[in-house]
Design an enzyme around this catalytic site. Structure first.
Site, PDB file in Angstrom:
ATOM      1  N   ALA A  99      -2.235  -8.529  -1.472  1.00 37.36           N
ATOM      2  CA  ALA A  99      -1.492  -7.437  -2.092  1.00 37.36           C
ATOM      3  C   ALA A  99      -2.384  -6.574  -2.996  1.00 37.36           C
ATOM      4  O   ALA A  99      -2.288  -5.344  -2.977  1.00 37.36           O
ATOM      5  CB  ALA A  99      -0.330  -8.020  -2.897  1.00 37.36           C
TER       6      ALA A  99
ATOM      7  N   GLU B 132       2.550 -23.258   1.284  1.00 30.84           N
ATOM      8  CA  GLU B 132       3.806 -23.045   0.562  1.00 30.84           C
ATOM      9  C   GLU B 132       5.014 -23.445   1.412  1.00 30.84           C
ATOM     10  O   GLU B 132       5.945 -24.079   0.921  1.00 30.84           O
ATOM     11  CB  GLU B 132       3.901 -21.573   0.137  1.00 30.84           C
TER      12      GLU B 132
ATOM     13  N   GLY C 264       0.824  -1.208   0.000  1.00 27.35           N
ATOM     14  CA  GLY C 264       0.000   0.000   0.000  1.00 27.35           C
ATOM     15  C   GLY C 264       0.854   1.253   0.000  1.00 27.35           C
ATOM     16  O   GLY C 264       0.684   2.145  -0.845  1.00 27.35           O
TER      17      GLY C 264
HETATM   18  C1  FAD Z   1       3.945 -14.764   4.364  1.00 29.10           C
HETATM   19  C2  FAD Z   1       2.930 -14.009   3.572  1.00 29.10           C
HETATM   20  C3  FAD Z   1       2.576 -14.436   2.303  1.00 29.10           C
HETATM   21  C4  FAD Z   1       1.645 -13.725   1.547  1.00 29.10           C
HETATM   22  N1  FAD Z   1       1.334 -14.158   0.299  1.00 29.10           N
HETATM   23  C5  FAD Z   1       0.499 -13.428  -0.470  1.00 29.10           C
HETATM   24  C6  FAD Z   1       0.231 -13.806  -1.808  1.00 29.10           C
HETATM   25  O1  FAD Z   1       0.715 -14.828  -2.280  1.00 29.10           O
HETATM   26  N2  FAD Z   1      -0.594 -13.016  -2.554  1.00 29.10           N
HETATM   27  C7  FAD Z   1      -1.137 -11.871  -2.042  1.00 29.10           C
HETATM   28  O2  FAD Z   1      -1.847 -11.168  -2.761  1.00 29.10           O
HETATM   29  N3  FAD Z   1      -0.926 -11.498  -0.777  1.00 29.10           N
HETATM   30  C8  FAD Z   1      -0.101 -12.240   0.019  1.00 29.10           C
HETATM   31  N4  FAD Z   1       0.138 -11.858   1.305  1.00 29.10           N
HETATM   32  C9  FAD Z   1      -0.560 -10.685   1.844  1.00 29.10           C
HETATM   33  C10 FAD Z   1       0.082  -9.389   1.393  1.00 29.10           C
HETATM   34  O3  FAD Z   1       1.463  -9.447   1.563  1.00 29.10           O
HETATM   35  C11 FAD Z   1      -0.547  -8.260   2.196  1.00 29.10           C
HETATM   36  O4  FAD Z   1      -1.926  -8.244   1.946  1.00 29.10           O
HETATM   37  C12 FAD Z   1       0.059  -6.912   1.822  1.00 29.10           C
HETATM   38  O5  FAD Z   1       1.426  -6.900   2.141  1.00 29.10           O
HETATM   39  C13 FAD Z   1      -0.656  -5.781   2.536  1.00 29.10           C
HETATM   40  O6  FAD Z   1      -0.045  -4.578   2.197  1.00 29.10           O
HETATM   41  P1  FAD Z   1      -0.017  -3.367   3.224  1.00 29.10           P
HETATM   42  O7  FAD Z   1       0.666  -2.249   2.533  1.00 29.10           O
HETATM   43  O8  FAD Z   1      -1.360  -3.145   3.770  1.00 29.10           O
HETATM   44  O9  FAD Z   1       0.847  -3.884   4.442  1.00 29.10           O
HETATM   45  P2  FAD Z   1       2.345  -4.410   4.464  1.00 29.10           P
HETATM   46  O10 FAD Z   1       2.814  -4.817   3.130  1.00 29.10           O
HETATM   47  O11 FAD Z   1       2.385  -5.407   5.566  1.00 29.10           O
HETATM   48  O12 FAD Z   1       3.183  -3.133   4.895  1.00 29.10           O
HETATM   49  C14 FAD Z   1       3.041  -2.536   6.142  1.00 29.10           C
HETATM   50  C15 FAD Z   1       4.112  -1.491   6.283  1.00 29.10           C
HETATM   51  O13 FAD Z   1       3.854  -0.696   7.413  1.00 29.10           O
HETATM   52  C16 FAD Z   1       5.017  -0.558   8.195  1.00 29.10           C
HETATM   53  N5  FAD Z   1       4.583  -0.330   9.576  1.00 29.10           N
HETATM   54  C17 FAD Z   1       3.784  -1.101  10.339  1.00 29.10           C
HETATM   55  N6  FAD Z   1       3.580  -0.525  11.535  1.00 29.10           N
HETATM   56  C18 FAD Z   1       4.255   0.641  11.520  1.00 29.10           C
HETATM   57  C19 FAD Z   1       4.464   1.686  12.482  1.00 29.10           C
HETATM   58  N7  FAD Z   1       3.904   1.681  13.684  1.00 29.10           N
HETATM   59  N8  FAD Z   1       5.247   2.704  12.136  1.00 29.10           N
HETATM   60  C20 FAD Z   1       5.844   2.762  10.908  1.00 29.10           C
HETATM   61  N9  FAD Z   1       5.683   1.810   9.966  1.00 29.10           N
HETATM   62  C21 FAD Z   1       4.894   0.761  10.271  1.00 29.10           C
HETATM   63  C22 FAD Z   1       5.770  -1.858   7.964  1.00 29.10           C
HETATM   64  O14 FAD Z   1       7.145  -1.723   8.250  1.00 29.10           O
HETATM   65  C23 FAD Z   1       5.497  -2.069   6.479  1.00 29.10           C
HETATM   66  O15 FAD Z   1       6.417  -1.329   5.699  1.00 29.10           O
HETATM   67  C24 FAD Z   1       1.055 -12.563   2.088  1.00 29.10           C
HETATM   68  C25 FAD Z   1       1.399 -12.130   3.369  1.00 29.10           C
HETATM   69  C26 FAD Z   1       2.338 -12.844   4.103  1.00 29.10           C
HETATM   70  C27 FAD Z   1       2.719 -12.379   5.475  1.00 29.10           C
END
Ligand code: FAD
Length: 465
Positions: free
Chosen positions: A330, A180, A21
Site C-alpha cells: 500500500a 494471516e 493509488g
Molecule cells: C489480500 C491482500 C493483503 C494485503 N496486505 C497488505 C498489507 O498488509 N500491507 C500492505 O502494505 N499491502 C498489502 N497488500 C498489498 C496492497 O493492497 C497493494 O499493494 C495495493 O492495494 C496496491 O494499490 P494499487 O492502487 O496499485 O492497486 P489496487 O489497490 O489493487 O487497486 C487497483 C484498482 O484498479 C481497478 N482496476 C483494475 N483493472 C482495471 C481496469 N481494467 N479498468 C478499470 N479499473 C481497473 C481495480 O478495480 C482497483 O480499484 C495486500 C494485498 C492483498 C491482495
C-alpha cells in the site's frame, strides 16, 4: 457583431483505479484547477489488507470497501465512472471503458494508471477453479462460503475419510496474506466454532500452510519468518515449506517436495495466496511507449519520475509500476500517487519541466503481518519485533488507513467482539458465494462459444453467397 468567447478548457486528469493509488491521487487533486475523472471496474475503494477478515467472518465487506463515489462526493472537480478500461490510446490521449454493453471514451491531458495486480497461478490458471485467490470482495466472500461450508459438510459426512477431507484446509503461499488467513482459520475453529457442532469437533481440523519457498514471510527476513512460523505452529497450523503445488482438483492438492517426491493432500477447501500478476493495462501502455518494457510480473518499468518513455504526463503507480526496491504494498501505491499528483499540480501552475523533475523516492515505513489475535510480527527500519506490541501497532495502523469514521467505529466493535470474546458478526454464507464465480465463468464461456459459432456461420454464409 460580437465574436463568441472561447472558454479555455480545464486540464483533464484521468485516474484508472480506485485502490490505494487511485484514491490517493484523486484526493490529492481535490483543490487542483483540473477536471478529474476516476475510472474503476469496482464501485468501491477496497482495503485489501483486511480481506482475510471478511473471509473469516470478522468484518463485513462494506467495512473494508466504502463506495468511491461517496468518499469523493464533496470533491466537486471529480467524477467517478464505473467501467472496465479496455483501451488506452496514448497518442490520441483517450481511455475507453466499458460498462455492460456501453462504451465511454474519456479524453485526458494527464493520466495516472493505478490498476494494480491480480492473482497469478504461475501459468496454471486451471488451479483457480478449486483454489480461489484473495484479491477481491468476491474472492473473500467465496472463501468465507467455502471455509464455513466445509465445516457444515463435515458435520453431515458419514464417511470418516470424507469428513477428514472436509476438515482439511490448505492455504498456498506463506506471505502475509497466507499467514494471516491460516492463523484466522485456526482461530475460527478453535474459538468461534467450538461447541457449535454435534458430530465434529471443529478444533480437530487441519490447517496447512504451503509454500515452494524455504521460509515463511521471506521479505521480512529469517528472524521474523521463524517467529511467525513458530506462532502458527503453536496455533496448530502445519507449515510445509519447499513444497511446490503441481496439481489442484476437487478432491485435493498434489505437492512436490524438494527431494522430488510427490504427495497428495485430500482437502475440500483450498486457498491460493501465492503470486501476483500486474493488470494487462501495463503491457498495453508499454507497447505504445517505445523503449518501455514490462517485467516478468507484467509491471511497467517506469522512468525515475514514474512516467513512461516519451509520455511525460502518463504516470504508472502502485502495484502496476516496477521501481527497484519498492515493494507491492500500500505504501508504494500511496507514495507513488502522491508524487504523480505533485508533478501534475506543479504543471498546472506552469512550474513543471519534465526534463528537470526530481526522481520518485520511496520511503520504507516498514511492514507487518498478524499471526493471530494479540500476535503479530513487525519490521520498522532495522527494528524487528513481534507479539502484543506488534499487534497493537498493526491495529492502530490499519484503523488509521481505513477510510471513513463509521467504518473505523464498526471495525473496532467487530474486533472487540472477536478478539476479546469468541464471536464473529459475519458468519452468514449463501450458495451464491460458493458457486457464483464458477457459474459466471460457465456463462461467459457459453457466450464466447455462441459468439464464435455465430461469426463462423456468418463467414460460411458470406463464402457461400
Ligand atoms: C489480500 C491482500 C493483503 C494485503 N496486505 C497488505 C498489507 O498488509 N500491507 C500492505 O502494505 N499491502 C498489502 N497488500 C498489498 C496492497 O493492497 C497493494 O499493494 C495495493 O492495494 C496496491 O494499490 P494499487 O492502487 O496499485 O492497486 P489496487 O489497490 O489493487 O487497486 C487497483 C484498482 O484498479 C481497478 N482496476 C483494475 N483493472 C482495471 C481496469 N481494467 N479498468 C478499470 N479499473 C481497473 C481495480 O478495480 C482497483 O480499484 C495486500 C494485498 C492483498 C491482495
Amino acid at each position: 457583431m460580437s465574436t463568441p468567447s472561447v472558454v479555455p478548457q480545464r486540464h483533464r486528469v484521468v485516474i484508472i483505479g480506485s485502490g490505494f493509488g487511485g484514491l490517493t491521487a484523486a484526493k490529492a487533486l481535490k483543490r487542483a484547477d483540473a477536471d478529474v475523472t476516476v475510472i474503476s471496474k469496482t464501485t468501491s475503494h477496497l482495503f485489501q489488507p483486511l480481506l482475510y477478515q471478511v473471509a473469516t467472518g470478522i468484518l463485513s465487506e462494506g467495512e473494508i470497501a466504502p463506495a468511491t463515489r461517496l468518499i469523493l462526493r464533496k470533491q466537486k472537480n471529480t467524477r467517478v465512472l464505473l467501467g472496465e478500461v479496455e483501451d488506452i490510446d496514448l497518442t490520441a490521449g483517450t481511455v475507453t471503458s466499458k460498462l455492460i454493453d456501453m462504451r465511454t471514451v474519456t479524453p485526458f491531458d494527464s493520466l495516472i494508471v493505478a490498476a494494480g495486480a491480480q492473482q497469478s497461478y504461475f501459468g496454471n490458471d486451471q488451479f483457480a477453479t478449486y483454489a480461489p485467490g484473495m484479491k477481491t470482495i468476491d474472492d473473500a466472500l467465496e472463501l468465507r462460503g467455502r471455509i464455513l461450508g466445509a465445516f457444515e459438510a463435515a458435520e453431515v459426512a458419514t464417511d470418516h475419510a470424507e469428513r477428514e477431507r472436509r476438515l482439511t484446509f490448505v492455504v498456498v503461499g506463506a506471505g502475509p496474506t497466507g499467514v494471516e488467513l491460516a492463523g484466522q482459520i485456526a482461530e475460527l475453529a478453535e474459538r468461534t466454532l467450538a461447541g457449535a457442532f454435534r458430530t465434529i469437533e471443529p478444533r480437530d481440523c487441519r490447517v496447512i500452510l504451503l509454500d515452494a519457498a524455504p521460509a515463511v514471510l521471506p521479505p521480512m527476513g529469517e528472524k521474523l519468518g521463524l517467529k511467525a512460523q513458530r506462532r502458527l505452529e503453536k496455533l496448530g497450523v502445519e507449515v510445509r515449506l519447499n513444497a511446490m503445488v503441481t496439481a489442484v482438483d476437487y478432491q485435493g492438492i498434489t505437492i512436490k517436495e524438494k527431494d522430488g517426491s510427490e504427495h497428495r493432500i485430500q482437502c475440500a477447501c483450498k486457498v491460493w495466496a501465492a503470486g501476483v500478476q500486474a493488470s494487462p493495462l501495463g503491457k498495453m501502455i508499454a507497447e505504445q511507449a517505445e523503449g518501455t518494457e514490462v517485467d516478468r510480473a507484467g509491471r511497467v518499468l517506469v522512468q525515475p519520475d514514474l512516467t513512461v518513455k516519451g509520455h511525460p504526463h502518463v504516470f504508472v503507480v502502485g502495484d502496476l509500476m516496477s521501481v527497484p526496491d519498492v515493494p507491492g504494498m500500500a505504501q508504494g501505491a500511496i507514495q507513488g500517487a502522491t508524487y504523480a499528483t505533485k508533478v501534475i499540480k506543479r504543471a498546472l501552475k506552469g512550474h513543471d519541466d519534465p526534463t528537470q523533475r526530481a526522481p520518485f523516492h520511496y520511503f520504507n515505513k516498514g511492514s507487518m503481518a498478524t499471526v493471530s489475535r494479540f500476535d503479530a510480527v513487525a519490521q520498522v527500519g532495522k527494528l524487528e519485533f513481534g507479539g502484543l506490541l506488534a499487534w497493537f501497532a498493526w491495529l492502530v495502523l490499519h484503523l488509521y488507513y481505513l477510510i471513513g469514521h463509521k467504518n473505523r467505529i464498526t471495525t473496532i466493535i467487530a474486533w472487540f467482539i472477536t478478539f476479546l470474546g469468541r464471536g464473529r458478526g459475519q458468519m452468514a454464507i449463501t450458495s451464491q458465494m460458493v458457486y457464483a464465480r464458477l457459474a459466471m465463468n460457465r456463462v461467459a464461456e457459453q457466450q464466447r462459444g455462441a459468439l464464435a459459432a455465430a461469426e463462423q456461420a456468418e463467414h460460411a454464409e458470406q463464402e457461400a453467397g
